[in-house]
Scaffold this active site. Structure first.
Site, PDB file in Angstrom:
ATOM      1  N   ARG A  34       0.821  -1.217   0.000  1.00 25.69           N
ATOM      2  CA  ARG A  34       0.000   0.000   0.000  1.00 25.69           C
ATOM      3  C   ARG A  34       0.851   1.262   0.000  1.00 25.69           C
ATOM      4  NH1 ARG A  34      -4.764  -2.155   4.114  1.00 25.69           N
ATOM      5  NH2 ARG A  34      -6.006  -3.174   2.489  1.00 25.69           N
ATOM      6  N   LYS A 217     -19.806 -16.189   2.543  1.00 29.73           N
ATOM      7  CA  LYS A 217     -21.242 -15.990   2.747  1.00 29.73           C
ATOM      8  C   LYS A 217     -21.946 -15.312   1.581  1.00 29.73           C
ATOM      9  CE  LYS A 217     -21.041 -15.752   7.806  1.00 29.73           C
ATOM     10  NZ  LYS A 217     -21.386 -14.929   8.993  1.00 29.73           N
ATOM     11  N   GLY A 373      -9.219  -9.393  -0.561  1.00 25.70           N
ATOM     12  CA  GLY A 373      -8.012  -9.849   0.124  1.00 25.70           C
ATOM     13  C   GLY A 373      -7.429 -11.164  -0.334  1.00 25.70           C
ATOM     14  N   GLY A 396     -13.569  -3.909  -0.139  1.00 25.53           N
ATOM     15  CA  GLY A 396     -14.914  -3.420   0.161  1.00 25.53           C
ATOM     16  C   GLY A 396     -15.373  -2.354  -0.812  1.00 25.53           C
TER      17      GLY A 396
END
Length: 415
Positions: A34, A217, A373, A396
């Site tokens: 990053r 999920k 990720g 996200g």
């Protein structure tokens, strides 16, 4: 305004970066990806002769000072990456003196933004069910605007280069932009690349377009899946979420992860896909274990015939063979999420194979966007990051963009 159109000579520039890097128990950076990703934007400011102010969050201190999450631990890493001696302001909300002393060509890193609850703008110590919550929320929003104004006062220009937090309306990612006019706020190079990559996939995809959606999920990616049905030709659903679909279709999934309450939605997705002529590819066989650990006994079963005392933990060879043909026949590929328990080496094979297929398809001319990720970890683990078209830094944020949601960090600048 774009960053290329701006000359920062003699100006102070505050840049929202994503320096939420992993640290070991001694506070040493274990992966500086990053930091490296932000360098083009940061060096542009310095090379122009500007004074650079960097701000970031680290972890989730929940509005309280936590030395283990102090950005002071990464000053050395940022200095080495930038090639300048980075100064440090130990309080991001009271950095006037450090900012005033900053000269052209110098760099300053502010302390963790999330040491202030105003950064996230959520009321602290009060439950949403409390009758006083709405008043507390309103008060916090006012405090957030004041905090953003303080950050804005440090600089002449604001640049947002933190795509990983672009889906949050935080003080430093969106609210601060209200204090700069359109000629004094812009996206950084990394943000521009992220936005362009997602727009390329979602609006300019060459066909066939295949999306590979994995993870544990259905509930976390239902909106993404529904939005993709209007975009893709093929949808590969793997990982733990696939077992909800299999059970909804009447299969036996043993102890495999699933969400019973999402089974009606899974059937709705299947029906909608059929109506829209989208091919859905579920796993057809699963590598199963008897316990959720790496050294558990392994056995391959048809995915709808898993015995009661076994648990699906990775995509089986037959599934991978089918998915390989689909991926290699695609012109555009979007991949988010593992197709097995990637953190356990014995059940990471399927995800590793997907990484290889996506790289091979890219080599053959496909455009590939990888985000999330474990997907990113997979292409990095196998040394394939430079063999896909683009690796997104924000899981996200990328998911919300794919879902069709507005990203406050982008909208605050682009409108």
């Amino acid at each position: 305004m774009t960053i290329d159109n701006c000359n920062f000579n003699g100006k102070k520039v505050i840049v929202r970066v994503d320096f939420n890097v992993p640290l070991d128990e001694n506070g040493l950076v274990t992966d500086n990806t990053r930091i490296r990703g932000a360098l083009p934007t940061l060096k542009k400011v310095l090379n122009d002769g500007g004074a650079l102010i960097m701000m970031s969050h680290m972890g989730k201190p929940k509005g309280k000072v936590n030395p283990k999450l102090s950005l002071s631990q990464i000053v050395k890493n940022v200095s080495e990456a930038l090639g300048v001696d980075v100064k440090f302001a130990p309080d991001c909300g009271k950095a006037e003196s450090e900012v005033a002393a900053l000269q052209a060509g110098e760099a300053l890193l502010l302390e963790n933004l999330r040491f202030y609850p105003e950064e996230e703008g959520k009321p602290v110590g009060i439950d949403k069910a409390d009758p006083a919550y709405d008043a507390a929320k309103k008060e916090m929003k006012a405090r957030q605007a004041e905090f953003a104004r303080k950050l804005a006062s440090y600089a002449d220009y604001y640049i947002n280069d933190a795509f990983g937090t672009a889906h949050r309306r935080h003080a430093s990612t969106a609210v601060i932009a209200d204090d700069f006019d359109k000629d004094h706020k812009m996206l950084g190079y990394l943000m521009e690349k992220e936005v362009k990559a997602i727009e390329n996939v979602m609006h300019n995809a060459q066909r066939p377009f295949t999306a590979i959606i994995g993870g544990s999920k259905v509930s976390s990616k239902l909106g993404v899946i529904k939005n993709l049905l209007d975009k893709v030709d093929n949808l590969i659903i793997g990982g733990g979420m696939g077992y909800t679909f299999v059970k909804a279709l009447g299969g036996n999934i043993g102890l495999s992860l699933h969400e019973d309450d999402l089974m009606p939605e899974a059937l709705n997705v299947m029906a909608a896909a059929k109506e829209k002529d989208v091919n859905i590819y579920l796993s057809v066989e699963s590598v199963c274990g008897q316990a959720f650990k790496n050294d558990t006994p392994r056995k391959v079963f048809p995915i709808n015939e898993i015995p009661d005392d076994w648990e699906g933990m990775d995509a089986g060879p037959a599934s991978l063979e089918i998915w390989k043909k689909v991926i290699l026949g695609s012109k555009t590929i979007l991949w988010n999420g593992p197709v097995g328990v990637f953190e356990l080496p014995n059940f990471a094979v399927g995800t590793g194979e997907i990484a290889k297929y996506v790289a091979e398809a890219t080599k053959r001319g496909a455009y590939s966007l990888v985000g999330g990720g474990d997907s990113v970890a997979a292409v990095n683990k196998f040394g394939l990051a430079d063999q896909v078209s683009y690796v997104s830094t924000g899981g996200g944020a990328m998911l919300e963009a794919i879902e069709g949601k507005e990203l406050p960090g982008v909208t605050a600048i682009k409108g």
